[in-house]
Design an enzyme around this catalytic site. Structure first.
Site, short mmCIF file in Angstrom:
data_model
loop_
_atom_site.label_atom_id
_atom_site.label_comp_id
_atom_site.label_asym_id
_atom_site.label_seq_id
_atom_site.Cartn_x
_atom_site.Cartn_y
_atom_site.Cartn_z
N HIS A 17 0.82 -1.21 0.00
CA HIS A 17 0.00 0.00 0.00
C HIS A 17 0.86 1.26 0.00
O HIS A 17 0.62 2.19 -0.76
CB HIS A 17 -0.82 0.05 1.31
CG HIS A 17 -2.15 -0.58 1.17
ND1 HIS A 17 -2.73 -1.32 2.16
CD2 HIS A 17 -3.04 -0.55 0.17
CE1 HIS A 17 -3.90 -1.73 1.77
NE2 HIS A 17 -4.11 -1.30 0.56
N CYS A 64 0.19 -4.23 -17.12
CA CYS A 64 -0.58 -3.28 -16.30
C CYS A 64 -0.20 -3.38 -14.83
O CYS A 64 -0.82 -2.74 -13.99
CB CYS A 64 -2.08 -3.47 -16.50
SG CYS A 64 -2.64 -5.10 -15.99
C1 PEP Z 1 -1.14 -7.25 -11.03
O1 PEP Z 1 -1.28 -8.26 -10.33
O2 PEP Z 1 -0.05 -6.90 -11.53
C2 PEP Z 1 -2.29 -6.37 -11.29
C3 PEP Z 1 -2.22 -5.38 -12.16
O3 PEP Z 1 -3.41 -6.59 -10.56
P1 PEP Z 1 -3.58 -6.17 -9.01
O4 PEP Z 1 -2.37 -5.38 -8.59
O5 PEP Z 1 -4.84 -5.40 -8.93
O6 PEP Z 1 -3.66 -7.52 -8.36
#
Ligand code: PEP
Ligand code: MG
Length: 549
Positions: free
Chosen positions: A186, A483
């Site tokens: 976080h 992402c």
């Molecule tokens: C990831 O796991 O890289 C992702 C983009 O999803 P989250 O961080 O929401 O799990």
């Protein structure tokens, strides 16, 4: 110890120098001596302090957005939990002071959460923070938390509570050093969103007493204690090179190869800022964060309303929506984690939550199709936590049946990377979630500060899996995005492109640095650097490839 350099994990790319100020140590445990005032008087004090704490947190929440706001609101609610008040009342009846009763009540609840493990255990530190805030109110002393200073400083802390991170005064806090936390914790995600230069997970803070001058270089993840002038100048020159301005516009390499730069969003309110910073569309809409407060599954009509609001912000642009990713670190009241799962991160989370009953998923896809038809955004959907081609086929067929033309999957589980060619035989695209892909490749919980060094997407094992996905993308001619937080690291972004990634999605604040770095490299050069990084045997060696240019 002038010149000593401490290694951690950098967040962002900035360089700052300044004196450090340490976060005050926690308040001492209240004494066990029995109360001398009446129970009614002590209880009234306790109740007043809890109300004041909740009001403080609500004020913080009102100045925050997205995930930070949700976390702060949840904390304010915890401070007013009726079962907590009942517990405090019975402790005061048993001769405890208000301070002691508050301390013991929160401690008991904390132990309960810790014994549940997973996400609930993560919330335990929020309760510790609440306990300290309430006891500070009772004692009339300064809140444990970010220190006040008339002059700018670099904050040093073991870790920061969400309330502290979102409330940081950017006019005063030049940077942040924490001993705990990982790049996907976080604290790091919030620091990145606020563009705070930070180095997390440095381990010992012993050498950093109040007033010590330090040089923080986030790109290198280093803290230099009492740096020489020449070291500061060299760091500033490095920063100058990183920051040479590239005007806002589409992401491209030096040879004009387009690499679309997209935004990760959690709410419509974030869209104007994303566009202002040049986001070419949305590469990840985390839909579960729209419904964190919902006790029951949102209706189709309610969802259509939410999605339309976001799609309308991006007329004619691509918007990639991730279907609900509930479980582990993202609990939803209407998709509760199963209490019989000892390891929620390996449990029925993401797409797996719908194995037995997919009504909620069907309704979400239906709502997305209706909202997509009502706007000009180019809407695509993708599912989280997909393991193989069979799961891909199940999701893609369902999405098409419900009216969505373009459906892909996230690659977050190593099996999806190993089977990327099969998956791309079915899906329209893949988007790599490097946060989870890293946690599952290295088998290290992304929420554990003690294992932060494993949560490093520069790890050659993670890079090799990304290469497999990139190759499958190249052979199929289908897009491969990233992402996860890795896309927001400008140097790693170049390596990702060299590994075959065709678009990048990130917190909008990171777009400028990534756009600038991409402009320094041709596709051929990015490929060369990626090949060298793949040959590294540690994340540090892989990173060094880029630092050496
Ligand atoms: C990831 O796991 O890289 C992702 C983009 O999803 P989250 O961080 O929401 O799990
Ligand atoms: Mg994920």
């Amino acid at each position: 110890m002038p010149g000593v350099r401490v290694q951690g994990v950098g967040v962002g790319r900035g360089v700052v120098t300044g004196p450090v100020l340490r976060m005050p140590e926690p308040l001492p445990e209240p004494s066990e001596r029995p109360r001398s005032n009446t129970a009614a008087w002590e209880f009234a004090r306790a109740e007043e302090a809890l109300l004041a704490t909740a009001a403080d947190l609500t004020r913080h929440a009102e100045h925050s957005t997205g995930e930070a706001r949700a976390v702060l609101e949840a904390q304010a609610q915890m401070a007013q939990d009726p079962s907590l008040l009942t517990d405090v009342r019975s402790r005061i009846a048993a001769q405890k002071t208000a301070e002691r009763a508050i301390f013991e009540a929160f401690h008991t609840f904390q132990q309960m959460l810790l014994s549940m493990g997973g996400y609930m255990a993560e919330r335990a530190s929020d309760l510790g923070d609440l306990s300290q805030r309430t006891i500070a109110h009772l004692r009339g002393v300064a809140m444990p938390g970010v220190p006040e200073s008339d002059t700018p400083f670099i904050l040093v802390a073991h870790d920061l509570a969400p309330a502290d991170t979102v409330g940081l005064n950017l006019g005063k806090v030049l940077g942040l050093i924490t001993s705990g936390g990982s790049p996907t914790s976080h604290t790091a995600i919030l620091a990145r969103a606020k563009s705070i230069v930070a180095v997390v997970g440095v381990g010992s803070l012993d050498a950093l007493s109040d007033g010590t001058e330090v040089l923080l270089d986030a790109a290198e993840g280093t803290v230099t204690i009492e740096p020489e002038d020449s070291e500061i100048q060299a760091a500033r020159r490095r920063l100058g090179r990183r920051r040479s301005k590239v005007p806002i516009g589409p992401g491209t390499l030096a040879d004009d190869t387009p690499i679309p730069l997209m935004a990760n969003l959690t709410a419509a309110a974030e869209a104007p800022r994303a566009r202002e910073l040049g986001a070419e569309g949305v590469g990840l809409l985390r839909t579960e964060l729209l419904f964190l407060d919902a006790e029951t599954a949102p209706s189709i009509a309610e969802q259509v309303e939410h999605y339309r609001g976001i799609f309308e912000e991006f007329p004619g642009r691509r918007v990639i929506v991730r279907t609900l990713d509930a479980g582990a670190d993202k609990p939803l009241a209407f998709l509760p984690a199963r209490s019989d799962e000892p390891n929620p991160a390996l449990g029925a989370r993401g797409l797996r939550a719908f194995r037995e009953d997919n009504t909620i998923l069907r309704n979400q896809l239906r709502a997305l199709a209706i909202a997509a038809d009502a706007t000009s955004a180019e809407v695509r959907v993708m599912a989280p936590m997909v393991a193989d081609a069979a799961e891909t086929a199940g999701f893609v067929l369902l999405a098409r049946e419900l009216g969505l033309r373009t459906a892909g999957v996230m690659a977050e589980v190593p099996s999806a990377a190993l089977l990327a060619a099969q998956i791309l035989g079915i899906a329209d695209f893949i988007s790599i979630g490097t946060n989870d892909l890293t946690q599952y490749t290295l088998a290290a919980d992304r929420q554990l500060g003690a294992l932060a060094d494993y949560q490093d997407p520069w790890h050659p094992a993670v890079l090799r899996l990304i290469r497999m996905i990139g190759d499958a993308g190249g052979q199929s001619g289908k897009p491969v995005g990233v992402c996860g937080e890795a896309a927001a690291d400008p140097l790693l972004a170049v390596v990702l492109v060299g590994l075959g990634v065709t678009s990048l999605s990130m917190t909008p604040e990171a777009l400028a640095d990534v756009r600038t770095e991409l402009r320094q490299h041709t596709l051929e050069h990015a490929r060369l650097l990626a090949t060298r990084a793949l040959a590294a045997s540690t994340p540090a060696e892989a990173r060094q490839v880029m630092l050496d240019g």
